[in-house]
Design a protein around this motif. Structure first.
Motif, PDB file in Angstrom:
ATOM      1  N   GLY A 128      27.525 -67.846  -9.127  1.00  0.00           N
ATOM      2  CA  GLY A 128      26.785 -67.152  -8.087  1.00  0.00           C
ATOM      3  C   GLY A 128      25.359 -66.838  -8.485  1.00  0.00           C
ATOM      4  O   GLY A 128      24.458 -66.812  -7.632  1.00  0.00           O
ATOM      5  N   TRP A 129      25.123 -66.603  -9.788  1.00  0.00           N
ATOM      6  CA  TRP A 129      23.762 -66.375 -10.269  1.00  0.00           C
ATOM      7  C   TRP A 129      22.939 -67.660 -10.246  1.00  0.00           C
ATOM      8  O   TRP A 129      21.723 -67.623 -10.048  1.00  0.00           O
ATOM      9  CB  TRP A 129      23.784 -65.855 -11.704  1.00  0.00           C
ATOM     10  CG  TRP A 129      24.382 -64.498 -11.862  1.00  0.00           C
ATOM     11  CD1 TRP A 129      24.585 -63.559 -10.882  1.00  0.00           C
ATOM     12  CD2 TRP A 129      24.872 -63.909 -13.079  1.00  0.00           C
ATOM     13  NE1 TRP A 129      25.170 -62.436 -11.392  1.00  0.00           N
ATOM     14  CE2 TRP A 129      25.361 -62.613 -12.761  1.00  0.00           C
ATOM     15  CE3 TRP A 129      24.955 -64.329 -14.391  1.00  0.00           C
ATOM     16  CZ2 TRP A 129      25.908 -61.759 -13.709  1.00  0.00           C
ATOM     17  CZ3 TRP A 129      25.495 -63.483 -15.348  1.00  0.00           C
ATOM     18  CH2 TRP A 129      25.971 -62.220 -14.998  1.00  0.00           C
ATOM     19  N   THR A 131      23.354 -70.462  -8.264  1.00  0.00           N
ATOM     20  CA  THR A 131      23.095 -71.134  -6.985  1.00  0.00           C
ATOM     21  C   THR A 131      23.496 -70.245  -5.810  1.00  0.00           C
ATOM     22  O   THR A 131      24.450 -69.464  -5.911  1.00  0.00           O
ATOM     23  CB  THR A 131      23.854 -72.470  -6.885  1.00  0.00           C
ATOM     24  OG1 THR A 131      23.514 -73.116  -5.653  1.00  0.00           O
ATOM     25  CG2 THR A 131      25.351 -72.277  -6.957  1.00  0.00           C
ATOM     26  N   SER A 132      22.747 -70.374  -4.723  1.00  0.00           N
ATOM     27  CA  SER A 132      23.090 -69.675  -3.475  1.00  0.00           C
ATOM     28  C   SER A 132      23.545 -70.663  -2.409  1.00  0.00           C
ATOM     29  O   SER A 132      23.737 -70.296  -1.255  1.00  0.00           O
ATOM     30  CB  SER A 132      21.869 -68.895  -2.966  1.00  0.00           C
ATOM     31  OG  SER A 132      20.761 -69.770  -2.763  1.00  0.00           O
TER      32      SER A 132
END
Length: 450
Positions: free
Chosen positions: A345-346, A348-349
């Motif tokens: 999650g850090w 890629t969005s």
């Protein structure tokens, strides 16, 4: 006489020797993040693309010459273990001179290299022009960068991991500061990044050479020449050094080919799959920094045992470094499995990429867990300078991986591709095991005849 290593062979001593190496390794990707952030904020899109492609070219060149570090570690550790201080210095000076010469060769050949590379990568005209400027600035540091491989290899071989950490922190810290100054303050873009890197490499090379020179002076025995030119020019030793370097280069190219094939097969499964696999490989690479710490210690300790022809010390070095590496690999795999989703999650969005990375996260954790045997055996054979065995094992494991990747991707898609990657790292270890038994038996025969 000072021999390697001076500290006792215990778990605590191995851990103390490993943690500076782990920190030194971990500082490398941080520099890449700094460079990317500087260009991302102060440069153009062309600068960012040129930095990505230019850095990739340097990584390939320098990875190909990684034998300068690995073979130096093995030869230096063995000479130190045998108490042959003149050969310790000769074992460093041979690759040091070779590294400087190869660096000059890279500088001389820079124009056809960079022109052919950017044409092959099908880069835009602006990216190619900016990338050429980046390469032209950074290539001035090539002789220093490759000489540093030999100097760092000697520090590992002599068990000086804290000195290695200081050298690596100087290199990456100075590099980051200069990159911010040249690319950010002076607005030189990607060319400024290349210039800062070249200057940092030369400064660090001079400092590292001074540190190693002082260390070797402390070990120097009265009555013998400090620079053993007769040993350095010895044809038999030169042939052995060059043969070892060639073996390690082939082994490295096989590993690069394996990861390149993994990326190519993943690209054929779609952009989201390619991106997800790339994210997971970043997590795998980060875990490798920890495992490399124990493998590097194994190189030094095994090299010393082989040089001293001490089978009991050899077996203890292998067992203790492998125990600590195995526990570390298990902790990393569990941590990756449990916390990998947060890290993704850090990174890629993009929802489709994140979802796909989550789906294959257990495979990445399994790869980390099972890779410890390959890392440790690589360390053992580098320390023992069993480079022909490493070469043969790499060729066999690449062939196994290529077959499994083709069949697995066709039958089960990305699940099959990740299964092939796991088979790849298992095959690397399995191919070395028969050679390991011969190495151990050879030391037993030496004990019998000593």
């Amino acid at each position: 006489m000072t021999t390697l290593p001076s500290s006792p062979l215990t778990r605590d001593a191995i851990a103390r020797q490993a943690w500076p190496i782990i920190l030194a390794n971990a500082s490398v990707p941080l520099l890449g993040l700094v460079d990317t952030a500087v260009i991302g904020h102060f440069g153009s899109t062309a600068d960012l693309g040129a930095l990505a492609l230019g850095a990739l070219l340097f990584n390939f060149i320098y990875w190909s010459f990684g034998f300068l570090r690995m073979s130096t570690t093995g030869f230096v550790a063995q000479a130190a273990g045998a108490g042959d201080e003149a050969e310790v210095r000769a074992a460093l000076l041979r690759p040091l001179l070779l590294g400087a010469a190869l660096g000059v060769a890279v500088w001389v050949l820079q124009w056809p290299l960079v022109a052919g590379y950017f044409a092959l990568m099908d880069a835009s005209e602006q990216v190619a022009a900016t990338g050429t400027a980046y390469f032209g600035a950074r290539v001035w540091g090539a002789p220093a960068a490759l000489a540093l491989y030999a100097l760092c290899g000697a520090l590992i071989g002599l068990g000086r991991s804290r000195t290695l950490l200081a050298v690596q922190l100087l290199l990456n810290g100075l590099n980051a500061a200069l990159d911010v100054y040249f690319a950010g303050v002076l607005d030189l873009g990607a060319r400024g990044i290349g210039l800062g890197t070249a200057i940092a490499e030369w400064v660090t090379c001079v400092v590292a050479a001074a540190l190693v020179w002082r260390l070797l002076r402390e070990r120097h025995l009265d009555g013998e020449a400090f620079l053993p030119w007769t040993r350095i020019r010895d044809r038999a030793r030169l042939r052995r050094t060059l043969a070892a370097n060639g073996d390690i280069m082939i082994r490295t190219l096989c590993l690069l080919a394996g990861f390149g094939l993994f990326a190519r097969q993943g690209a054929g499964l779609g952009d989201a799959t390619l991106a997800a696999n790339h994210l997971l490989l970043q997590l795998v690479s980060f875990s490798a920094f920890f495992l490399d710490g124990f493998a590097f210690v194994a190189e030094a300790r095994v090299g010393a045992a082989v040089g001293a022809r001490d089978r009991a010390l050899f077996r203890r070095a292998v067992r203790l470094t492998s125990e600590l590496a195995g526990v570390t690999a298990a902790a990393l795999a569990i941590g990756l499995w449990l916390a990998g989703g947060v890290i993704i999650g850090w990174l890629t969005s993009l929802p489709d990429v994140a979802a796909m990375a989550h789906a294959y996260l257990p495979w990445a954790a399994l790869y980390v867990l099972l890779s410890v045997a390959a890392f440790q055996l690589d360390g053992v054979f580098i320390g023992a300078t069993g480079t022909a065995q490493m070469r043969n094992a790499a060729v066999v494991s690449l062939a196994v991986f290529a077959l499994c990747a083709w069949a697995g991707a066709n039958a089960w898609g990305n699940y099959g591709l990740w299964a092939a990657m796991v088979v790849f790292v298992i095959a690397r270890a399995a191919a070395l095991l028969p050679y390991y038994r011969r190495l151990d038996a050879g030391l037993a025969r030496r004990d019998t005849h000593s």
